[in-house]
Design a protein around this motif. Sequence first.
Motif, PDB file in Angstrom:
ATOM      1  N   SER A  18       0.790  -1.225   0.000  1.00 16.98           N
ATOM      2  CA  SER A  18       0.000   0.000   0.000  1.00 16.98           C
ATOM      3  C   SER A  18       0.832   1.290   0.000  1.00 16.98           C
ATOM      4  O   SER A  18       0.440   2.228  -0.697  1.00 16.98           O
ATOM      5  CB  SER A  18      -1.007  -0.007   1.154  1.00 16.98           C
ATOM      6  OG  SER A  18      -0.336  -0.277   2.353  1.00 16.98           O
ATOM      7  N   LEU A  22      -0.116   3.881  -2.771  1.00 23.03           N
ATOM      8  CA  LEU A  22      -0.677   5.140  -2.302  1.00 23.03           C
ATOM      9  C   LEU A  22       0.127   6.296  -2.872  1.00 23.03           C
ATOM     10  O   LEU A  22      -0.404   7.283  -3.398  1.00 23.03           O
ATOM     11  CB  LEU A  22      -0.639   5.160  -0.774  1.00 23.03           C
ATOM     12  CG  LEU A  22      -1.687   6.033  -0.100  1.00 23.03           C
ATOM     13  CD1 LEU A  22      -3.084   5.462  -0.366  1.00 23.03           C
ATOM     14  CD2 LEU A  22      -1.422   6.114   1.397  1.00 23.03           C
ATOM     15  N   TRP A  23       1.429   6.159  -2.776  1.00 24.23           N
ATOM     16  CA  TRP A  23       2.338   7.185  -3.264  1.00 24.23           C
ATOM     17  C   TRP A  23       2.126   7.423  -4.757  1.00 24.23           C
ATOM     18  O   TRP A  23       2.009   8.556  -5.218  1.00 24.23           O
ATOM     19  CB  TRP A  23       3.771   6.750  -2.983  1.00 24.23           C
ATOM     20  CG  TRP A  23       4.767   7.790  -3.333  1.00 24.23           C
ATOM     21  CD1 TRP A  23       5.430   7.924  -4.509  1.00 24.23           C
ATOM     22  CD2 TRP A  23       5.208   8.860  -2.498  1.00 24.23           C
ATOM     23  NE1 TRP A  23       6.257   9.007  -4.478  1.00 24.23           N
ATOM     24  CE2 TRP A  23       6.138   9.602  -3.239  1.00 24.23           C
ATOM     25  CE3 TRP A  23       4.893   9.263  -1.195  1.00 24.23           C
ATOM     26  CZ2 TRP A  23       6.771  10.728  -2.727  1.00 24.23           C
ATOM     27  CZ3 TRP A  23       5.526  10.365  -0.688  1.00 24.23           C
ATOM     28  CH2 TRP A  23       6.446  11.096  -1.445  1.00 24.23           C
ATOM     29  N   THR A  25      -0.448   6.750  -6.510  1.00 29.16           N
ATOM     30  CA  THR A  25      -1.764   7.336  -6.769  1.00 29.16           C
ATOM     31  C   THR A  25      -1.731   8.843  -6.555  1.00 29.16           C
ATOM     32  O   THR A  25      -2.159   9.627  -7.409  1.00 29.16           O
ATOM     33  CB  THR A  25      -2.805   6.709  -5.820  1.00 29.16           C
ATOM     34  OG1 THR A  25      -2.665   5.299  -5.875  1.00 29.16           O
ATOM     35  CG2 THR A  25      -4.210   7.098  -6.236  1.00 29.16           C
TER      36      THR A  25
END
Lengths: 287, 349
Positions: A18, A22-23, A25
Amino acid sequence: MSTTLANQQRSKIISLLSPAYLWLTVAIFLPLSAMLYFSFLSDVPFGQTEWHLTTENYQAFFQTTTYAKLLWKSIKLGLIVTGFAVLVGFPCAYVLAKVIQGRAREALFLLVILPFWSNSLVRIFSWAIVLRGNGVLEIGLNAILPFEVDVNLMFSTPAIVIGLVHSYLPYVILTSYLALQAIDDNLIDAARSMGAGKHTILWRIILPLSLPGLLAGAVLIFVPVVGSFMEPRILGGRVGTYFGTVIEDQFVAVFNWPLGAALSFILLAVVLVILALSSPILRRAQT
Amino acid sequence: MAEVSVHNVTKRFGKFTALSDVSMEFPDGGFFALLGPSGSCKTTLLRTIAGFLFTDGGTIRIGQQVVDDIPVEKREIGLMFQNYALFPNMTVADNVGFGLRVRKVGASEERRRIGEALDLVQLGHLGDRKPHQLSGGQRQRVALARAIVTRPRVLLLDEPLSALDKSLRVDMQIELKRIQREIGITTIFVTHDQEEALTLSDKIGILREGRMIQSGPPRDVYNNPVDVFTAEFLGDANIIAGRGQGQRLERPQAGGILVPPGSDTASALAVRPESISISTFEPIQDGISKVNATLVQRMFAGAMSTCIAEGDGNTYKVIGRDLDIPEVALGQKVWLSWKAVHTIVIPGQ
């Protein structure tokens, strides 16, 4: 019990994956989506300007031949830079992987990585000092050579190519090095025992087996070079108008973000099409 | 096909002397083993014969030709590697045909000889496969076919079977020997597996720290080792301490170790574990060596059992059929005995 194990496994996988996703995204997907949205606007949606949804920016690309010509010029630049980087980098990777051993290899590797550690603007301006008329290169050559030479490469295509090859050479060296190192030395010995000379070994054993690494390096170079703007602008000057510099102009000079965004996505699409067309070759090289 | 002659060969790497004054003859059509522990530089010797390395002294001849200045590409040898070294990017047929294409024999000749070679190793039907689709034994056969398809003068094998499991290894040994006989090629192979060396070869050379300790037919080397190292390395041997150490051997030695007739001096005496019999009573026959010893260990391993007994200041390993070994509790006294001819007399320096 096995379900708890599976759950643990799953939560472990998620916790490891994640952060990266996440980064990606936040740092890539969201801005990229915003840019895609911009590219369909008639004007920058800031302040008091009027704007509406439109495909004009994409149509603009096809209304004149200027953009297509510039894109083709950029693709040619990408091919030339990639070609030189491969010609220079592959032999270097071969020697590092197969000839030199021990500490000398580490030291030479450090020198290869060095461009990565220096600021790209500093790097480019250093080249400017070297390449300009009455620059370091000209003074140096005149000091060695018995006759006077006039070297002024500044603001020319060769200057752009030299700067770009320097910036991106480490990619092709690193990927080729990894592929070459994976080749069992016994294969080369076996080929020699069957009477194969150096050329046969290079063309029939070493190149085919290291091709995946070489092509990976080539792709890593080609894609950013086609969109490059800094080297063309600083080292190319008047001749340094490329697709990348036009996009940059839209953002920083003309302040026409929608057109810049649309041109960026056209570039992205063209690069993806090129990669898709060449993927059968890439895949065949890997088996 | 050709004989190979290695004459006083020396090879140095910087200050390290890998091979010193090594000589061995490999007559035409024979099967030869270079045997030695790791670090004996046996592979260095093979690579020197192959032409990957050049000698720093001495001469190597293949046939009538002195090959000292000829690199591996021009030596007309066949080579097989421990890890097979098949080209992963080529099919089986292309692997086998590589040497033929280098020699530009022509497409039809190339096809014919690839077929012949693959048939010889019984893989005629697998020519289109890639190496990663083959089993270990099949890769082995492809590597062999590739090594012999160019009709080299000599076949060199570097630990060819050590990557295979035991049962497959025995099958491949038989196969290798059959193919070698069929084409009659002079074959030299490096191994650390002494059983393999003894079974396959017409002649073996024992190497230790870059020196040729002894060479000869397997039986000669096994029965008449020139030194303690060879006796212990090739097969198993109980070295009998304190006997014959530079002395003139007395014979017969009453109640002690008897040596075969004709042995005058020795640096050591040895006896093979399989030569020794164990009994609970003192054997009374003439002409046998006997030692009173204490049984310290007994290990059953199916076909053969191994016993360890201590006596006379020595530890003896004894190997025999389980039923031939009397039922004796550990720590009890037993008699070890063997015939005089079974005592190995290791000659003096």
